[in-house]
Design a protein around this motif. Sequence first.
Motif, PDB file in Angstrom:
ATOM      1  N   GLY A 195      -1.297  63.547  16.657  1.00  9.43           N
ATOM      2  CA  GLY A 195      -2.458  64.172  16.608  1.00  9.43           C
ATOM      3  C   GLY A 195      -3.495  63.164  15.991  1.00  9.43           C
ATOM      4  O   GLY A 195      -4.805  63.858  16.017  1.00  9.43           O
ATOM      5  N   LEU A 196      -3.133  62.332  15.588  1.00  6.81           N
ATOM      6  CA  LEU A 196      -4.068  61.243  14.669  1.00  6.81           C
ATOM      7  C   LEU A 196      -5.233  60.925  15.838  1.00  6.81           C
ATOM      8  O   LEU A 196      -5.011  60.578  16.882  1.00  6.81           O
ATOM      9  CB  LEU A 196      -3.551  59.852  14.362  1.00  6.81           C
ATOM     10  N   GLN A 242      -6.868  59.645  20.947  1.00  6.76           N
ATOM     11  CA  GLN A 242      -5.742  60.625  20.190  1.00  6.76           C
ATOM     12  C   GLN A 242      -4.559  60.095  20.573  1.00  6.76           C
ATOM     13  O   GLN A 242      -4.203  60.052  21.685  1.00  6.76           O
ATOM     14  CB  GLN A 242      -6.141  62.145  20.233  1.00  6.76           C
ATOM     15  N   LEU A 243      -3.584  60.064  19.498  1.00  9.65           N
ATOM     16  CA  LEU A 243      -2.123  59.578  19.791  1.00  9.65           C
ATOM     17  C   LEU A 243      -1.435  60.947  19.826  1.00  9.65           C
ATOM     18  O   LEU A 243      -1.542  61.812  19.131  1.00  9.65           O
ATOM     19  CB  LEU A 243      -1.688  58.812  18.734  1.00  9.65           C
ATOM     20  N   TYR A 244      -0.634  61.024  21.045  1.00  8.55           N
ATOM     21  CA  TYR A 244       0.015  62.386  21.177  1.00  8.55           C
ATOM     22  C   TYR A 244       1.498  61.822  21.489  1.00  8.55           C
ATOM     23  O   TYR A 244       1.920  61.227  22.329  1.00  8.55           O
ATOM     24  CB  TYR A 244      -0.345  63.118  22.402  1.00  8.55           C
ATOM     25  N   LEU A 245       2.404  62.291  20.455  1.00 12.06           N
ATOM     26  CA  LEU A 245       3.771  61.752  20.498  1.00 12.06           C
ATOM     27  C   LEU A 245       4.891  62.852  20.354  1.00 12.06           C
ATOM     28  O   LEU A 245       4.399  63.904  19.743  1.00 12.06           O
ATOM     29  CB  LEU A 245       4.079  60.929  19.350  1.00 12.06           C
ATOM     30  N   ASP A 279      -6.433  69.302  17.192  1.00  8.63           N
ATOM     31  CA  ASP A 279      -5.357  69.847  17.894  1.00  8.63           C
ATOM     32  C   ASP A 279      -5.580  69.051  19.262  1.00  8.63           C
ATOM     33  O   ASP A 279      -6.722  68.566  19.639  1.00  8.63           O
ATOM     34  CB  ASP A 279      -5.925  71.291  18.082  1.00  8.63           C
ATOM     35  N   ILE A 280      -4.508  68.828  19.922  1.00 12.20           N
ATOM     36  CA  ILE A 280      -4.593  68.096  21.051  1.00 12.20           C
ATOM     37  C   ILE A 280      -5.287  68.813  22.249  1.00 12.20           C
ATOM     38  O   ILE A 280      -5.835  68.242  23.412  1.00 12.20           O
ATOM     39  CB  ILE A 280      -2.846  68.247  21.621  1.00 12.20           C
ATOM     40  N   ILE A 281      -5.660  70.043  22.154  1.00 12.52           N
ATOM     41  CA  ILE A 281      -6.592  70.728  23.284  1.00 12.52           C
ATOM     42  C   ILE A 281      -7.691  70.242  23.162  1.00 12.52           C
ATOM     43  O   ILE A 281      -8.503  70.174  24.399  1.00 12.52           O
ATOM     44  CB  ILE A 281      -6.579  72.336  22.717  1.00 12.52           C
TER      45      ILE A 281
END
Length: 285
Positions: free
Chosen positions: A97-98, A202-205, A54-56
């Motif tokens: 999210g990776l 982390q990758l966020y796209l 999770d991005i959090i």
Amino acid sequence: MNLKRTNNGILKRPDMRPKERSNIRVFAGRMVYTLKRYLYWYGSGVKFAHKKEDIIHYKEVISQHQTPLIRKLRKVDMWLQQNKITNLRIGIERINGLVLYPGETFSYWKQIGKPRKKDGFVEGMVLFYGGFKPGIGGGLCQLSNLIYWMTLHTPLTIVERWRHSYDVFPDADRTQPFGSGATCSYNYIDLQIKNETSQPMQLYLYLTETDLVGEWRSTEAIEDRYEVYEKEHYIQQEYWGGYTRHNQIYRRRYGHSGVLLNDEFVAENHAVMMYEPLLESKANS
């Protein structure tokens, strides 16, 4: 292709005259390199990233970039760009999210998988030997370009990146140096990034109505900042009548209070131009 030195120390550029290859040779070569890549993925012992979180948990933005989804390109049907957005959406779902933990390597194609019609991928624009054609999954290079550019502004290590061999379109609205992207073609023309730091990344796209947006995030802030620029950019007419374009990409790393810590070579680019240099001048005027 790297510059080579002759016996007297003079730099010698590669012969970039386009070479015609038969369909059989192209197909056979693709099969061989595809098999070699599968063997590498599953037999090399490299620890590839695969877990999403999770991005959090990753609140610190290390690098961010965005690129427009639609560009006005000569002789390119707009439906190819609309379909590209569909392909980008599917690609993002497979990567977003990776987490790249210390010691792990991110493989663009290992994570996305082969673009197949049955999985929802559609025909988009695929660059092919200096031109373009419709192809399933076309347009995913925009995502690999974005990830590569963002990564140049982080302490992550790029272990595999392929440049474009052809410069297909003039520099209209270009905001980055020539040759600062990363082309991709399943599965052996890949983008691979290794985390040699001590903290996870982390990758966020995501997509907006107008742009493809990406971020590298982490659990802790990183003080270093990066500036990517080009050197030795020039265009040259070749003996066979065409034009080629060349440059070198460098990166400055700044530490606390803006102190310059390093100025390093990143990549060298050579491409056959598929338009007259005069068109580039008009696009930049």
